[in-house]
Design an enzyme around this catalytic site. Structure first.
Site, PDB file in Angstrom:
ATOM      1  N   CYS A  56     -40.967  51.599  51.226  1.00 39.18           N
ATOM      2  CA  CYS A  56     -40.244  51.227  52.583  1.00 39.18           C
ATOM      3  C   CYS A  56     -39.951  52.576  53.454  1.00 39.18           C
ATOM      4  CB  CYS A  56     -39.236  50.529  52.435  1.00 39.18           C
ATOM      5  SG  CYS A  56     -37.814  51.218  51.339  1.00 39.18           S
TER       6      CYS A  56
ATOM      7  N   GLU B 238     -32.306  44.853  54.310  1.00 40.28           N
ATOM      8  CA  GLU B 238     -32.752  46.072  54.055  1.00 40.28           C
ATOM      9  C   GLU B 238     -34.302  45.824  54.528  1.00 40.28           C
ATOM     10  OE1 GLU B 238     -31.547  48.955  52.885  1.00 40.28           O
ATOM     11  OE2 GLU B 238     -29.384  48.221  52.605  1.00 40.28           O
TER      12      GLU B 238
END
Ligand code: NAD
Length: 463
Positions: free
Chosen positions: A250, A216
């Site tokens: 993010c 990720e």
């Protein structure tokens, strides 16, 4: 060798988790649900301690800490508890005619012992949400939180073992050395959230043991604003996404590509949204967080000084790790703010002639983790969604798509691979084992040697 919070060495910890896995402690749905319920209890009992730790690490406003760490974790765990029986069920599938009579089914089995490595920006959610998937799938896990969020890391190391079975979950706090020691061990899955550079290190280490990985990662998530957009909503939602956790998210909108006719009004509304959220001096606002450390603060100053007209904000104070929400108009090509992931409250707004140019610009770069589009026009929406590739998309909002458990969350290309949240988390930590069962009462000689000419002829005709 580093010691862990349990004073065992890392190889001993991993061996113990592997051993406990062999005893089938998490074989039943009931046992998995029990661990998940304890995780929920941890989130309730330690709510204040979690909020305080996040404030110490990131100056995180209490509301943001509560919503994006405590509530997020709780709802992921409760969602898994409510659906686990269904997820664990074997799924019947059809089989081809030439295998008749036969039955096929797919049965999920736990991958085994997982290693979950997390970053500092959502230091609790980003290790415990994957842990929900691990426990739901029946895996034991080592959890390695980020050393750059020391208060949260210490909280996890000291409190989680009061709730979760220590034979199933161990928190190993630490930095590079500890992570490297963990990566030397054999795991059955490594679930890594962080940057691309460390992602490569993780993948190399995993290759030594042929361990599958979920990466990720981050990158630059673009935000396209079409001429048809509702500009008031767009400005509010872009500023919200860019200033949540002081931009250290993010999936924060990294930069805006705005169609020329709406650039000026959009800038006015972006400035208005910043003032409405944080008042005339965001430094005084208790609703605006701080940059994680001085190194990252200096990085943001460098990005700010790299080019572009400052149309809002621009103030910063290293001693307080304060960085004002800042809008930069049209930074020149090649400026670092256009090349590097910003990960802070700087918002470059880039003028494009139309949405097609915006799409071309997006497609010229690495594939992002998220893409945002503000448009009222559905044809524009179809065009953008159909002609770009990203981990996920939100139309007319930012960040929100990751809160829907039915939407798998993950990257593509440089933003990573593999996905989680909801059922996708269960899948990420499971091996989907295929089983074909055949009775013995029908066993025609046709399929076995010798392969006579008649058989070949019949095969050509019927298969
Ligand atoms: P990072 O890659 O620097 O660190 C992540 C983890 O790796 C930490 O636990 C750290 O201890 C460990 N680590 C650091 N250096 C290491 C090394 N040399 N060897 C082994 N382990 C090492 O990431 P970060 O700075 O903590 O987080 C920021 C990045 O994470 C950004 O790029 C952001 O976009 C990304 N991110 C992605 C997601 C997502 O869900 N896709 C979520 C949050 C953050």
């Amino acid at each position: 060798m580093q010691t862990t919070s349990t004073t065992e060495t890392i190889p001993q910890v991993v061996a113990r988790l592997r051993q406990s896995r062999m005893t089938g402690k998490l074989a039943s749905a009931a046992a998995r649900k029990e661990q998940l319920r304890r995780l929920v209890a941890f989130s309730r009992d330690c709510e204040t301690a979690i909020i305080d730790a996040l404030h110490a690490d990131l100056g995180r406003p209490a509301f943001e800490a509560f919503a994006s760490e405590v509530v997020f974790l709780r709802s992921e765990a409760e969602y898994a508890i409510s659906r686990l029986d269904r997820w664990m069920r074997a799924r019947r599938v059809s089989t081809p005619l030439f295998t008749w009579p036969s039955a096929g089914y797919v049965i999920p089995e736990p991958l085994g012992v997982a290693l979950v490595i997390g970053p500092w920006n959502y230091p609790l959610q980003l290790v415990l949400a994957p842990l929900v998937g691990a426990l739901a799938a029946g895996c034991s896990a080592v959890v390695k939180p980020s050393e750059l969020a020391p208060a949260t890391s210490a909280l996890l190391a000291s409190r989680l073992r009061e709730y979760l079975d220590p034979d199933l979950v161990v928190v190993v706090p630490g930095a590079v050395e500890e992570t490297q020691a963990l990566l030397a061990e054999r795991f059955d899955l490594i679930f890594f959230t962080g940057g691309e550079t460390v992602g490569r290190i993780v993948m190399e280490a995993a290759a030594r043991h042929l361990t599958p990985v979920v990466l990720e990662l981050g990158g630059k998530s673009p935000c396209l604003v079409d001429a048809s957009a509702d500009l008031d909503a767009a400005a509010r939602r872009i500023v919200w996404g860019k200033t949540y956790n002081a931009g250290q998210t993010c999936v924060a909108p990294d930069y805006v590509l705005a169609c020329r006719p709406i650039v000026e009004p959009l800038l006015d509304k972006l400035k208005g949204a910043i003032a409405a959220f944080f008042g005339p001096d965001p430094r005084q606002s208790t609703d605006f967080g701080r940059i994680v450390n001085q190194r990252h603060h200096r990085r943001l100053v460098r990005l700010l000084e790299g080019g572009g007209t400052v149309v809002a904000g621009g103030k910063h104070l290293e001693a307080e790790r304060y960085f004002e929400p800042t809008i930069l108009l049209d930074p020149p090509p090649g400026s670092p703010v256009l090349d590097e992931e910003i990960f802070g409250p700087i918002l470059p707004v880039i003028t494009v002639e139309n949405i097609a140019e915006a799409v071309t610009r997006v497609n010229a770069g690495p594939r992002p983790l998220a893409l945002y589009l503000f448009a009222q026009d559905r044809a524009t929406e179809r065009f953008v969604v159909g002609n770009t590739s990203s981990g996920g998309v939100a139309v007319n909002h930012t960040i929100l798509h990751l809160t829907a458990p039915e939407l798998p969350f993950g990257g593509v290309g440089a933003s990573g691979f593999g996905a989680y949240h909801g059922y996708a988390s269960f899948q990420a930590f499971s091996h989907m084992k295929s089983v074909l069962r055949k009775p013995t009462w029908f066993d025609p000689a046709f399929f076995y040697p010798p392969y006579t000419k008649d058989k070949v002829r019949a095969a050509r005709r019927f298969l």
